[in-house]
Write a protein that holds these residues in place. Structure first.
Motif, PDB file in Angstrom:
ATOM      1  N   GLN A   2       9.431 -77.062 -63.562  1.00 53.92           N
ATOM      2  CA  GLN A   2      10.293 -77.122 -62.376  1.00 53.92           C
ATOM      3  C   GLN A   2       9.554 -77.693 -61.168  1.00 53.92           C
ATOM      4  OE1 GLN A   2      12.833 -73.882 -61.335  1.00 53.92           O
ATOM      5  NE2 GLN A   2      13.072 -73.172 -63.439  1.00 53.92           N
ATOM      6  N   ALA A   3       8.243 -77.506 -61.131  1.00 54.15           N
ATOM      7  CA  ALA A   3       7.442 -78.061 -60.036  1.00 54.15           C
ATOM      8  C   ALA A   3       6.002 -78.211 -60.499  1.00 54.15           C
ATOM      9  CB  ALA A   3       7.502 -77.162 -58.801  1.00 54.15           C
ATOM     10  N   ALA A   4       5.331 -79.224 -59.952  1.00 52.66           N
ATOM     11  CA  ALA A   4       3.919 -79.467 -60.237  1.00 52.66           C
ATOM     12  C   ALA A   4       3.183 -79.667 -58.921  1.00 52.66           C
ATOM     13  CB  ALA A   4       3.750 -80.698 -61.123  1.00 52.66           C
ATOM     14  N   GLY A   5       2.024 -79.064 -58.798  1.00 51.93           N
ATOM     15  CA  GLY A   5       1.224 -79.229 -57.596  1.00 51.93           C
ATOM     16  C   GLY A   5       0.362 -80.470 -57.654  1.00 51.93           C
ATOM     17  N   ILE A   6       0.217 -81.149 -56.510  1.00 48.37           N
ATOM     18  CA  ILE A   6      -0.710 -82.276 -56.389  1.00 48.37           C
ATOM     19  C   ILE A   6      -2.031 -81.747 -55.849  1.00 48.37           C
ATOM     20  CG2 ILE A   6      -1.175 -84.470 -55.243  1.00 48.37           C
ATOM     21  CD1 ILE A   6       1.788 -84.981 -55.083  1.00 48.37           C
ATOM     22  N   ASN A   7      -3.134 -82.172 -56.461  1.00 48.72           N
ATOM     23  CA  ASN A   7      -4.464 -81.783 -56.028  1.00 48.72           C
ATOM     24  C   ASN A   7      -5.318 -83.024 -55.810  1.00 48.72           C
ATOM     25  OD1 ASN A   7      -4.780 -78.616 -56.364  1.00 48.72           O
ATOM     26  ND2 ASN A   7      -3.522 -79.343 -58.060  1.00 48.72           N
ATOM     27  N   ARG A   8      -6.367 -82.868 -55.004  1.00 51.34           N
ATOM     28  CA  ARG A   8      -7.239 -84.011 -54.733  1.00 51.34           C
ATOM     29  C   ARG A   8      -7.885 -84.537 -56.012  1.00 51.34           C
ATOM     30  NH1 ARG A   8      -8.670 -86.509 -50.354  1.00 51.34           N
ATOM     31  NH2 ARG A   8      -7.550 -84.983 -49.102  1.00 51.34           N
ATOM     32  N   ALA A   9      -8.073 -83.669 -56.995  1.00 53.92           N
ATOM     33  CA  ALA A   9      -8.612 -84.118 -58.278  1.00 53.92           C
ATOM     34  C   ALA A   9      -7.714 -85.174 -58.916  1.00 53.92           C
ATOM     35  CB  ALA A   9      -8.779 -82.924 -59.217  1.00 53.92           C
ATOM     36  N   ASP A  10      -6.407 -85.083 -58.674  1.00 51.07           N
ATOM     37  CA  ASP A  10      -5.482 -86.081 -59.213  1.00 51.07           C
ATOM     38  C   ASP A  10      -5.748 -87.456 -58.602  1.00 51.07           C
ATOM     39  OD1 ASP A  10      -4.357 -83.838 -60.400  1.00 51.07           O
ATOM     40  OD2 ASP A  10      -2.727 -83.703 -58.946  1.00 51.07           O
ATOM     41  N   GLY A  61      -9.898 -84.658 -75.257  1.00 46.49           N
ATOM     42  CA  GLY A  61      -8.760 -84.072 -75.943  1.00 46.49           C
ATOM     43  C   GLY A  61      -7.596 -83.696 -75.055  1.00 46.49           C
ATOM     44  N   ILE A  62      -7.719 -83.904 -73.732  1.00 43.37           N
ATOM     45  CA  ILE A  62      -6.662 -83.568 -72.787  1.00 43.37           C
ATOM     46  C   ILE A  62      -5.885 -84.829 -72.423  1.00 43.37           C
ATOM     47  CG2 ILE A  62      -6.146 -82.642 -70.495  1.00 43.37           C
ATOM     48  CD1 ILE A  62      -7.132 -80.566 -72.505  1.00 43.37           C
ATOM     49  N   THR A  63      -4.576 -84.706 -72.289  1.00 39.21           N
ATOM     50  CA  THR A  63      -3.734 -85.834 -71.914  1.00 39.21           C
ATOM     51  C   THR A  63      -4.235 -86.493 -70.642  1.00 39.21           C
ATOM     52  OG1 THR A  63      -1.492 -86.467 -71.229  1.00 39.21           O
ATOM     53  CG2 THR A  63      -2.199 -84.239 -70.691  1.00 39.21           C
ATOM     54  N   ASP A  64      -3.999 -87.815 -70.524  1.00 41.44           N
ATOM     55  CA  ASP A  64      -4.393 -88.501 -69.290  1.00 41.44           C
ATOM     56  C   ASP A  64      -3.294 -88.452 -68.229  1.00 41.44           C
ATOM     57  OD1 ASP A  64      -2.595 -90.257 -70.399  1.00 41.44           O
ATOM     58  OD2 ASP A  64      -3.986 -91.938 -70.588  1.00 41.44           O
ATOM     59  N   ILE A  65      -2.188 -87.758 -68.504  1.00 38.02           N
ATOM     60  CA  ILE A  65      -1.191 -87.489 -67.466  1.00 38.02           C
ATOM     61  C   ILE A  65      -1.806 -86.519 -66.464  1.00 38.02           C
ATOM     62  CG2 ILE A  65       1.067 -86.445 -66.981  1.00 38.02           C
ATOM     63  CD1 ILE A  65       1.924 -87.354 -69.781  1.00 38.02           C
ATOM     64  N   MET A  66      -1.681 -86.834 -65.171  1.00 45.28           N
ATOM     65  CA  MET A  66      -2.275 -85.990 -64.139  1.00 45.28           C
ATOM     66  C   MET A  66      -1.495 -84.685 -63.968  1.00 45.28           C
ATOM     67  SD  MET A  66      -3.154 -88.875 -61.241  1.00 45.28           S
ATOM     68  CE  MET A  66      -1.549 -89.636 -61.436  1.00 45.28           C
ATOM     69  N   GLY A  67      -2.099 -83.761 -63.226  1.00 43.73           N
ATOM     70  CA  GLY A  67      -1.417 -82.519 -62.887  1.00 43.73           C
ATOM     71  C   GLY A  67      -2.126 -81.293 -63.403  1.00 43.73           C
ATOM     72  N   LEU A  68      -2.657 -80.460 -62.485  1.00 41.55           N
ATOM     73  CA  LEU A  68      -3.480 -79.310 -62.857  1.00 41.55           C
ATOM     74  C   LEU A  68      -2.781 -77.968 -62.668  1.00 41.55           C
ATOM     75  CD1 LEU A  68      -6.891 -80.430 -61.297  1.00 41.55           C
ATOM     76  CD2 LEU A  68      -6.011 -80.829 -63.604  1.00 41.55           C
ATOM     77  N   GLU A  69      -1.533 -77.983 -62.210  1.00 47.31           N
ATOM     78  CA  GLU A  69      -0.813 -76.712 -62.040  1.00 47.31           C
ATOM     79  C   GLU A  69       0.685 -76.975 -62.037  1.00 47.31           C
ATOM     80  OE1 GLU A  69      -1.953 -74.995 -58.280  1.00 47.31           O
ATOM     81  OE2 GLU A  69      -1.805 -76.921 -57.257  1.00 47.31           O
ATOM     82  N   ILE A  70       1.418 -76.048 -62.638  1.00 49.64           N
ATOM     83  CA  ILE A  70       2.870 -76.187 -62.737  1.00 49.64           C
ATOM     84  C   ILE A  70       3.527 -74.821 -62.615  1.00 49.64           C
ATOM     85  CG2 ILE A  70       2.835 -78.248 -64.210  1.00 49.64           C
ATOM     86  CD1 ILE A  70       3.349 -76.299 -66.607  1.00 49.64           C
ATOM     87  N   PRO A 117       9.999 -67.071 -66.917  1.00 53.66           N
ATOM     88  CA  PRO A 117       9.486 -67.869 -65.795  1.00 53.66           C
ATOM     89  C   PRO A 117       7.975 -67.700 -65.684  1.00 53.66           C
ATOM     90  CG  PRO A 117      10.525 -65.883 -64.977  1.00 53.66           C
ATOM     91  CD  PRO A 117      10.735 -65.867 -66.466  1.00 53.66           C
ATOM     92  N   VAL A 118       7.265 -68.802 -65.515  1.00 53.81           N
ATOM     93  CA  VAL A 118       5.804 -68.765 -65.487  1.00 53.81           C
ATOM     94  C   VAL A 118       5.266 -69.804 -64.506  1.00 53.81           C
ATOM     95  CG1 VAL A 118       5.531 -67.957 -67.868  1.00 53.81           C
ATOM     96  CG2 VAL A 118       5.658 -70.420 -67.400  1.00 53.81           C
ATOM     97  N   CYS A 119       4.025 -69.626 -64.117  1.00 49.51           N
ATOM     98  CA  CYS A 119       3.246 -70.720 -63.553  1.00 49.51           C
ATOM     99  C   CYS A 119       1.982 -70.817 -64.395  1.00 49.51           C
ATOM    100  CB  CYS A 119       2.959 -70.515 -62.067  1.00 49.51           C
ATOM    101  SG  CYS A 119       2.170 -68.963 -61.620  1.00 49.51           S
ATOM    102  N   ALA A 120       1.257 -71.920 -64.247  1.00 49.80           N
ATOM    103  CA  ALA A 120       0.165 -72.134 -65.189  1.00 49.80           C
ATOM    104  C   ALA A 120      -0.902 -73.042 -64.613  1.00 49.80           C
ATOM    105  CB  ALA A 120       0.699 -72.737 -66.495  1.00 49.80           C
ATOM    106  N   LEU A 121      -2.134 -72.776 -65.038  1.00 53.89           N
ATOM    107  CA  LEU A 121      -3.290 -73.616 -64.756  1.00 53.89           C
ATOM    108  C   LEU A 121      -3.466 -74.590 -65.913  1.00 53.89           C
ATOM    109  CD1 LEU A 121      -5.923 -74.042 -63.000  1.00 53.89           C
ATOM    110  CD2 LEU A 121      -7.012 -72.414 -64.585  1.00 53.89           C
ATOM    111  N   LEU A 122      -3.632 -75.866 -65.597  1.00 54.30           N
ATOM    112  CA  LEU A 122      -3.760 -76.895 -66.624  1.00 54.30           C
ATOM    113  C   LEU A 122      -5.067 -77.661 -66.468  1.00 54.30           C
ATOM    114  CD1 LEU A 122      -0.226 -78.590 -66.347  1.00 54.30           C
ATOM    115  CD2 LEU A 122      -0.875 -76.691 -67.844  1.00 54.30           C
TER     116      LEU A 122
END
Length: 324
Positions: free
Chosen positions: A33-41, A54-63, A82-87
């Motif tokens: 439903q939402a993804a956070g933008i971080n400077r790492a992106d 082994g991790i996807t090259d699609i950006m995004g470290l939290e959702i 309902p969840v949020c998550a660290l990626l």
């Protein structure tokens, strides 16, 4: 599914169709439903911070979102939760795969969408200030980049823990917002020398600059102080006065969250568990709240990254996928 990808030659961001990922036995698939933008992106987009192997090259470290599918070994979570998550990556998409140990419940008092502003900053702040640096009530903390996502979160967590908080910022707008969040001392680095202002007074420093601030940071540290470096915006190689460091019995700690193992000692799962136990109650009682600068459609990821990188942004920028 739709996801944001990076054009190799131009580094432009594009909304494209990609295969929807399948969760493994110890993973879940989350409808984002939402993804956070971080400077790492932003760094990854420029080729400076590639995802772990082994991790996807699609950006995004939290959702944040709802569970759409659970792996065969997953217990305690169900489809529809309902969840949020660290990626480690994959958040800029309609769906994302998450190791079960990196799932968090939505904190009380926070909407599902707004919860996307929490996992990365909470994991970064709690693991570094509490676990690594051992920040205690009555100590003084200095946060560089006080108006950013990590900075605005660190101010609130430190105040909730009973610490005195100083921050550096680059504008009066950010200075005022930091004061509103509880910062006791606000230093405009364009006009003031933080090392001179705080010489020998700071117990813990949360630093995003690295090389260019290394000497000044050590000068600001009090005896027994801890400098925690989590970013490299000021360069990779700096000069350190070892005699000053030893004389203060101080420590320099370098950490990150993204490249930690999924499970085990020092893992992302261990950090997430500590955040749930230690910080989620602070959010539930209102001591800590997500600070959000803007919410944009997923297709406007480039605009969102530019906003995050601008002087006018305070807190997090969220991207909202369309699920028509």
């Amino acid at each position: 599914m739709q996801a944001i990808t990076v054009e190799d030659k131009t580094q432009d961001l594009r909304l494209t169709e990609v295969p929807t990922p399948e969760p493994g036995p110890d993973e879940v698939l989350v409808k984002v439903q939402a993804a956070g933008i971080n400077r790492a992106d932003l760094m990854q987009r420029l080729g400076l911070y590639p995802p772990p192997a082994g991790i996807t090259d699609i950006m995004g470290l939290e959702i944040s979102g709802t569970i759409a599918q659970v792996g065969a070994n997953v217990t305690g979570w169900s489809v529809g939760d309902p969840v949020c998550a660290l990626l480690a990556g994959g958040g800029y998409a309609q769906f994302a795969v998450v190791p079960v140990g990196q799932l968090l419940p939505i904190p009380d008092g926070v909407s599902v969408v707004d919860a996307a502003a929490l996992p990365e900053v909470a994991s970064t702040v709690w693991s570094n200030l509490v676990v690594e640096a051992g920040l205690r009530a009555g100590e003084a903390l200095l946060v560089h980049g006080g108006g950013g996502g990590i900075g605005t979160h660190a101010i609130q967590v430190a105040k909730a823990l009973g610490a005195k908080v100083a921050v550096t910022v680059g504008s009066e707008d950010k200075a005022q917002r930091c004061r509103e969040l509880g910062a006791d001392i606000v230093i405009n680095y364009r006009e003031q020398d933080f090392a001179e202002e705080l010489a020998g007074q700071v117990d813990v420093i949360l630093d995003i600059m690295a090389a260019s601030y290394l000497g000044p940071n050590v000068k600001a540290l009090a005896p027994g102080g801890r400098l925690v470096i989590i970013g490299m915006q000021g360069g990779l190689v700096g000069e350190l006065n070892i005699a000053e460091l030893i004389g203060k019995r101080a420590r320099v700690i370098g950490t990150n969250v993204r490249n930690r193992p999924i499970t085990g000692p020092g893992s992302k799962a261990e950090i997430v568990e500590a955040v749930c136990e230690g910080e989620w109650p602070l959010i539930a009682d209102g001591s800590v709240r997500p600070v959000i600068s803007a919410k944009l459609p997923l297709r406007d990821a480039a605009e969102g990254q530019a906003l995050l990188d601008s002087a006018g942004s305070v807190g997090k920028v969220l991207l909202l996928p369309d699920h028509d």
